[in-house]
Scaffold this motif. Structure first.
Motif, PDB file in Angstrom:
ATOM      1  N   GLN A 397       0.817  -1.213   0.000  1.00 27.04           N
ATOM      2  CA  GLN A 397       0.000   0.000   0.000  1.00 27.04           C
ATOM      3  C   GLN A 397       0.850   1.262   0.000  1.00 27.04           C
ATOM      4  O   GLN A 397       0.522   2.252  -0.648  1.00 27.04           O
ATOM      5  CB  GLN A 397      -0.918  -0.001   1.222  1.00 27.04           C
ATOM      6  N   VAL A 398       1.946   1.242   0.748  1.00 30.58           N
ATOM      7  CA  VAL A 398       2.806   2.426   0.861  1.00 30.58           C
ATOM      8  C   VAL A 398       3.365   2.813  -0.506  1.00 30.58           C
ATOM      9  O   VAL A 398       3.425   3.996  -0.856  1.00 30.58           O
ATOM     10  CB  VAL A 398       3.944   2.161   1.871  1.00 30.58           C
ATOM     11  N   GLU A 399       3.764   1.794  -1.297  1.00 30.41           N
ATOM     12  CA  GLU A 399       4.317   2.085  -2.620  1.00 30.41           C
ATOM     13  C   GLU A 399       3.267   2.638  -3.579  1.00 30.41           C
ATOM     14  O   GLU A 399       3.603   3.256  -4.587  1.00 30.41           O
ATOM     15  CB  GLU A 399       4.949   0.815  -3.220  1.00 30.41           C
ATOM     16  N   MET A 400       1.983   2.424  -3.268  1.00 32.03           N
ATOM     17  CA  MET A 400       0.915   2.884  -4.154  1.00 32.03           C
ATOM     18  C   MET A 400       0.543   4.348  -3.923  1.00 32.03           C
ATOM     19  O   MET A 400      -0.235   4.926  -4.678  1.00 32.03           O
ATOM     20  CB  MET A 400      -0.320   1.998  -3.959  1.00 32.03           C
ATOM     21  N   LEU A 401       1.080   4.978  -2.883  1.00 28.90           N
ATOM     22  CA  LEU A 401       0.832   6.400  -2.645  1.00 28.90           C
ATOM     23  C   LEU A 401       1.578   7.240  -3.681  1.00 28.90           C
ATOM     24  O   LEU A 401       2.621   6.820  -4.216  1.00 28.90           O
ATOM     25  CB  LEU A 401       1.294   6.787  -1.235  1.00 28.90           C
ATOM     26  N   ARG A 402       1.084   8.446  -3.945  1.00 30.24           N
ATOM     27  CA  ARG A 402       1.775   9.382  -4.844  1.00 30.24           C
ATOM     28  C   ARG A 402       2.829  10.138  -4.035  1.00 30.24           C
ATOM     29  O   ARG A 402       2.501  11.020  -3.237  1.00 30.24           O
ATOM     30  CB  ARG A 402       0.767  10.369  -5.447  1.00 30.24           C
ATOM     31  N   HIS A 403       4.080   9.788  -4.206  1.00 31.02           N
ATOM     32  CA  HIS A 403       5.137  10.330  -3.348  1.00 31.02           C
ATOM     33  C   HIS A 403       5.459  11.791  -3.638  1.00 31.02           C
ATOM     34  O   HIS A 403       6.113  12.453  -2.826  1.00 31.02           O
ATOM     35  CB  HIS A 403       6.399   9.459  -3.470  1.00 31.02           C
ATOM     36  N   ASP A 404       4.994  12.301  -4.778  1.00 29.30           N
ATOM     37  CA  ASP A 404       5.240  13.713  -5.088  1.00 29.30           C
ATOM     38  C   ASP A 404       4.099  14.602  -4.587  1.00 29.30           C
ATOM     39  O   ASP A 404       4.121  15.815  -4.792  1.00 29.30           O
ATOM     40  CB  ASP A 404       5.433  13.903  -6.596  1.00 29.30           C
ATOM     41  N   GLU A 405       3.093  13.994  -3.940  1.00 27.13           N
ATOM     42  CA  GLU A 405       1.949  14.758  -3.445  1.00 27.13           C
ATOM     43  C   GLU A 405       1.922  14.751  -1.915  1.00 27.13           C
ATOM     44  O   GLU A 405       2.669  14.027  -1.261  1.00 27.13           O
ATOM     45  CB  GLU A 405       0.635  14.175  -3.988  1.00 27.13           C
ATOM     46  N   SER A 406       1.038  15.557  -1.340  1.00 31.06           N
ATOM     47  CA  SER A 406       0.982  15.759   0.107  1.00 31.06           C
ATOM     48  C   SER A 406      -0.106  14.891   0.743  1.00 31.06           C
ATOM     49  O   SER A 406      -0.988  14.370   0.044  1.00 31.06           O
ATOM     50  CB  SER A 406       0.672  17.222   0.406  1.00 31.06           C
ATOM     51  N   PRO A 407      -0.092  14.735   2.079  1.00 34.93           N
ATOM     52  CA  PRO A 407      -1.202  14.061   2.761  1.00 34.93           C
ATOM     53  C   PRO A 407      -2.543  14.732   2.462  1.00 34.93           C
ATOM     54  O   PRO A 407      -3.551  14.044   2.260  1.00 34.93           O
ATOM     55  CB  PRO A 407      -0.829  14.190   4.243  1.00 34.93           C
ATOM     56  N   LEU A 408      -2.544  16.065   2.410  1.00 35.98           N
ATOM     57  CA  LEU A 408      -3.780  16.799   2.140  1.00 35.98           C
ATOM     58  C   LEU A 408      -4.312  16.463   0.750  1.00 35.98           C
ATOM     59  O   LEU A 408      -5.519  16.279   0.559  1.00 35.98           O
ATOM     60  CB  LEU A 408      -3.524  18.302   2.271  1.00 35.98           C
ATOM     61  N   TRP A 409      -3.431  16.370  -0.237  1.00 37.57           N
ATOM     62  CA  TRP A 409      -3.835  16.024  -1.607  1.00 37.57           C
ATOM     63  C   TRP A 409      -4.465  14.630  -1.632  1.00 37.57           C
ATOM     64  O   TRP A 409      -5.503  14.410  -2.272  1.00 37.57           O
ATOM     65  CB  TRP A 409      -2.629  16.065  -2.540  1.00 37.57           C
ATOM     66  N   HIS A 410      -3.840  13.668  -0.935  1.00 40.95           N
ATOM     67  CA  HIS A 410      -4.358  12.298  -0.925  1.00 40.95           C
ATOM     68  C   HIS A 410      -5.760  12.250  -0.323  1.00 40.95           C
ATOM     69  O   HIS A 410      -6.644  11.554  -0.844  1.00 40.95           O
ATOM     70  CB  HIS A 410      -3.420  11.379  -0.128  1.00 40.95           C
ATOM     71  N   LEU A 411      -5.970  12.987   0.775  1.00 47.04           N
ATOM     72  CA  LEU A 411      -7.272  12.946   1.437  1.00 47.04           C
ATOM     73  C   LEU A 411      -8.327  13.698   0.617  1.00 47.04           C
ATOM     74  O   LEU A 411      -9.475  13.244   0.492  1.00 47.04           O
ATOM     75  CB  LEU A 411      -7.160  13.538   2.844  1.00 47.04           C
ATOM     76  N   ALA A 412      -7.943  14.849   0.028  1.00 45.00           N
ATOM     77  CA  ALA A 412      -8.887  15.627  -0.780  1.00 45.00           C
ATOM     78  C   ALA A 412      -9.330  14.846  -2.014  1.00 45.00           C
ATOM     79  O   ALA A 412     -10.443  15.030  -2.519  1.00 45.00           O
ATOM     80  CB  ALA A 412      -8.244  16.949  -1.197  1.00 45.00           C
ATOM     81  N   ARG A 413      -8.470  13.949  -2.478  1.00 46.49           N
ATOM     82  CA  ARG A 413      -8.793  13.149  -3.654  1.00 46.49           C
ATOM     83  C   ARG A 413      -9.973  12.217  -3.394  1.00 46.49           C
ATOM     84  O   ARG A 413     -10.779  11.945  -4.291  1.00 46.49           O
ATOM     85  CB  ARG A 413      -7.553  12.332  -4.039  1.00 46.49           C
ATOM     86  N   ILE A 414     -10.098  11.707  -2.140  1.00 43.09           N
ATOM     87  CA  ILE A 414     -11.228  10.827  -1.836  1.00 43.09           C
ATOM     88  C   ILE A 414     -12.360  11.578  -1.131  1.00 43.09           C
ATOM     89  O   ILE A 414     -13.428  11.014  -0.901  1.00 43.09           O
ATOM     90  CB  ILE A 414     -10.776   9.623  -0.975  1.00 43.09           C
ATOM     91  N   ALA A 415     -12.117  12.848  -0.777  1.00 46.64           N
ATOM     92  CA  ALA A 415     -13.167  13.671  -0.145  1.00 46.64           C
ATOM     93  C   ALA A 415     -13.149  15.059  -0.786  1.00 46.64           C
ATOM     94  O   ALA A 415     -12.826  16.059  -0.134  1.00 46.64           O
ATOM     95  CB  ALA A 415     -12.923  13.758   1.361  1.00 46.64           C
ATOM     96  N   PRO A 416     -13.492  15.157  -2.091  1.00 48.01           N
ATOM     97  CA  PRO A 416     -13.338  16.424  -2.817  1.00 48.01           C
ATOM     98  C   PRO A 416     -14.277  17.533  -2.356  1.00 48.01           C
ATOM     99  O   PRO A 416     -14.006  18.715  -2.603  1.00 48.01           O
ATOM    100  CB  PRO A 416     -13.626  16.025  -4.276  1.00 48.01           C
ATOM    101  N   ASN A 417     -15.356  17.187  -1.673  1.00 43.35           N
ATOM    102  CA  ASN A 417     -16.355  18.198  -1.307  1.00 43.35           C
ATOM    103  C   ASN A 417     -16.281  18.617   0.164  1.00 43.35           C
ATOM    104  O   ASN A 417     -17.187  19.285   0.658  1.00 43.35           O
ATOM    105  CB  ASN A 417     -17.763  17.669  -1.620  1.00 43.35           C
ATOM    106  N   VAL A 418     -15.213  18.229   0.837  1.00 46.08           N
ATOM    107  CA  VAL A 418     -15.069  18.551   2.265  1.00 46.08           C
ATOM    108  C   VAL A 418     -14.132  19.745   2.422  1.00 46.08           C
ATOM    109  O   VAL A 418     -13.139  19.875   1.701  1.00 46.08           O
ATOM    110  CB  VAL A 418     -14.518  17.325   3.034  1.00 46.08           C
ATOM    111  N   ARG A 419     -14.464  20.627   3.370  1.00 45.37           N
ATOM    112  CA  ARG A 419     -13.643  21.823   3.595  1.00 45.37           C
ATOM    113  C   ARG A 419     -12.215  21.441   3.979  1.00 45.37           C
ATOM    114  O   ARG A 419     -11.976  20.467   4.692  1.00 45.37           O
ATOM    115  CB  ARG A 419     -14.250  22.681   4.716  1.00 45.37           C
TER     116      ARG A 419
END
Length: 665
Positions: A397-419
């Protein structure tokens, strides 16, 4: 013994150790623990001589032989068994010396030197080295066929097992192991734990596996506040002692705080009164002299919890006669089915907490992927309940993360409508605060990336958790946080892990994946360990020098063979056929070993006969052939010992085979 005397160490501008003193006794089995970045690997570097302390000395006997696991494995064409045996450096040097001497012209001095090398080889147990190497590799999960494959053909995890085998092959007085269980499955960990218990030298282990530490070590060294603190006992004992120290320290600080408050109150009340001036001044001096007790700080605790799961169907899923595996495209563009597990009949009910057991490669990850609907069944029927929300943590799973992006980017990707602030608050609960939440994860440690992967799963409020080795990158603190969170999780859990503490604390039933089948394992992890040594590891040992007692094989067959019904003849024939298949499976590794031993005995007999033929020539006893005679006598002794060992092994395997056949008959 090992002595650290006033040792200090800096890495860059960061102080790791500050004037530490420590004594470790010969034969101690030490668990080295501390937070990530505390200096555990740097301490190993100092012991290996790769780093030097900024001040102070580290002493241990110069004659001690040290072994440790290499971090790199070159892609060699050398076969795995030879690579493992290379760990016995002394033996390999003797073999090289012998080859060099035998290539030189014959002379008296040359003959004596060759004889001396043969004697040294016998002392180094050269005639059993291959069998010892096979035992190690079998214990670490290699088959006899894999041992003949080149090192370059193995993946990174299996190469690390080969490096571990090299370290264990090396005769040593001090053995350093840095996270030795990281690339092992549960079966190999249980075997390694048993091997290390019998290791006679001084052992220092860095590990985040508390059950493994509890089973092996008798001393804990904790790197804390740049000091080395020694505790007697295993990891659980350390936790109890540490908790008592923290409680005592807090009590002393509370007592001092009350005393200081009392003195200050007296001073404040009476320092302006002439009649009390002298007493007030006395209290001021007393307060000034009172040494401030520094609090004994525990590591900052990390904890999290799974959100309340969404309403789940029941059953969550049903599999009927499912064949699980992969489809691969052939050269002619046709698709070939590679079945890993066959005939799966499995239903998952709400609230179940299942641990999956089985060796690496047995098909646990394939099963998890099929349950996660990431792999479609090759055949059969799989039905998923409406409203099923799966939280899937893959082995990589760790290798499947986008290493050039941030934790915030990863979370916003699955929750695009949350503040954004709500997302930041959530990430903060997983220790991704401030700038860290919006920074690239590329420089994050493996543990921090694994923590992010867990956070993404928690956000989705799953009612089914599928976790495939979730602790691979986690330190002890984060493992404990995951254990607590899973223990309180209200949904359904299927877990693959080599961390026995995690399995014990979070699951209440086990399934075993073996020989292409999924079956219920009726027992706990202690029962699994007993079963492992009675069956799987016993069968492996049958293919090596030191076969386990024949009774072990009889127990294995007796305990695992199904009972034949008394009346149904067709059912009885079916049971007998299953018993024959089981017998054939148990006989196979023994018969392979007998065949190998026959070949080795034949080769040894040819060499022994050639030596004895030369010794039968009267001319060899002339004074002019003294060196040659000495060499031949050494050869005769060596081949006789080797032949005796091989014949003893052959008899043990033959007896095991006969008893197996008798147990089924």
């Amino acid at each position: 013994m090992i002595r650290f005397q006033q040792v200090s160490l800096m890495r860059g501008v960061k102080p790791l150790l500050d004037n530490v003193d420590l004594t470790l006794n010969p034969g101690d089995k030490i668990g080295l623990i501390g937070s990530n970045g505390a200096g555990k690997s740097s301490l190993f570097g100092m012991l290996r001589g790769e780093l030097h302390p900024d001040q102070g000395d580290i002493d241990f006997p110069a004659r001690w032989r040290m072994a440790y696991v290499a971090q790199e494995t070159p892609p060699l064409e050398r076969c795995a068994i030879d690579y493992a045996i290379d760990g016995d450096i002394t033996l390999r040097k003797l073999e090289a010396d012998l080859a060099a001497l035998e290539a030189e012209p014959e002379s008296t001095a040359n003959g004596i030197a060759i004889s001396d090398v043969y004697t040294a080889l016998a002392d180094a147990d050269a005639y059993t080295v291959r069998s010892r190497g096979e035992q190690l590799l079998l214990g670490l999960g290699f088959s006899l066929q894999q041992m003949e494959r080149p090192v370059a053909s193995f993946s990174g995890g299996w190469r690390m097992r080969l490096n571990l085998a090299q370290a264990l092959m090396c005769p040593s007085d001090l053995l350093l192991l840095d996270e030795p269980t990281n690339h092992l499955d549960l079966d190999a960990i249980i075997w390694l734990e048993d091997w290390l218990k019998r290791y006679a030298g001084t052992l220092i282990i860095i590990s985040h596996d508390r059950d493994f530490l509890d089973g092996v070590v008798n001393v804990i060294v904790h790197i804390d506040e740049r000091k080395l603190k020694r505790y007697s006992g295993n990891y659980s004992g350390f936790e109890r002692q540490r908790a008592a120290q923290l409680e005592l320290a807090q009590g002393m600080i509370a007592k001092q705080t009350r005393a200081r408050s009392h003195l200050q109150s007296y001073i404040d009340r009476f320092k302006a009164q002439a009649s009390k001036a002298r007493q007030a001044q006395s209290r001021i001096k007393m307060l000034a002299k009172m040494e401030e007790l520094a609090p004994l700080r525990a590591a900052a605790e990390f904890s999290f919890e799974f959100r309340e799961p969404l309403a789940a169907p029941n059953p969550l899923l049903v599999m009927d006669k499912v064949n699980a595996g992969y489809r691969t495209e052939q050269a002619d563009h046709s698709m070939q089915e590679n079945i890993i597990l066959s005939g799966i009949d499995f239903s998952l009910q709400g609230g179940q907490r299942i641990g999956l057991l089985g060796v690496n490669g047995a098909g646990k990850s394939t099963l998890i992927k099929t349950i996660a609907n990431e792999l479609a069944p090759l055949s059969g029927d799989a039905q998923f309940g409406k409203g099923l929300v799966i939280g899937y943590f893959a082995q990589h799973q760790v290798e499947m993360l986008r290493h050039d992006e941030s934790p915030l980017w990863h979370l916003a990707r699955i929750a695009p409508n949350v503040r954004e602030q709500e997302l930041r608050n959530f990430l903060g609960s997983f220790q991704f605060n401030g700038v860290m939440a919006s920074s690239s994860i590329a420089p994050f440690s493996g543990g921090e990336k694994a923590r992010l992967a867990l956070a993404l799963i928690v956000w989705q409020r799953p009612n089914l958790l599928l976790l495939d080795e979730p602790t691979n990158h986690l330190d002890l603190e984060t493992r404990e946080a995951l254990t607590m969170a899973l223990a309180q999780f209200e949904g359904t859990l299927v877990l693959v892990s080599h961390d026995r503490h995690l399995l014990r604390a979070t699951t209440d039933q086990f399934l075993i994946v073996a020989e292409g089948k999924l079956e219920i394992f009726d027992g706990d992890l202690d029962d699994y360990k007993d079963w492992l040594f009675k069956t799987k590891l016993a069968a492996k040992a049958a293919g090596t020098v030191a076969a386990l007692p024949v009774s072990t094989f009889k127990e294995a067959v007796a305990e695992s063979a199904p009972e034949a019904p008394a009346v149904d003849r067709r059912e009885q024939k079916k049971v007998q056929a299953e018993q024959r298949q089981q017998l054939a499976a148990l006989k196979k590794p023994i018969e392979a070993r007998i065949k190998r031993l026959n070949e080795q005995i034949g080769k040894c007999q040819v060499k022994k006969t050639a030596t004895e033929t030369q010794l039968a020539d009267p001319a060899i006893y002339d004074a002019a052939h003294k060196a040659k005679l000495k060499q031949l006598l050494a050869d005769q002794s060596y081949y006789s010992k080797e032949m005796a060992q091989l014949e003893e092994d052959w008899l043990a395997q033959q007896e095991a085979l006969e008893q197996l056949e008798a147990s089924i008959a």
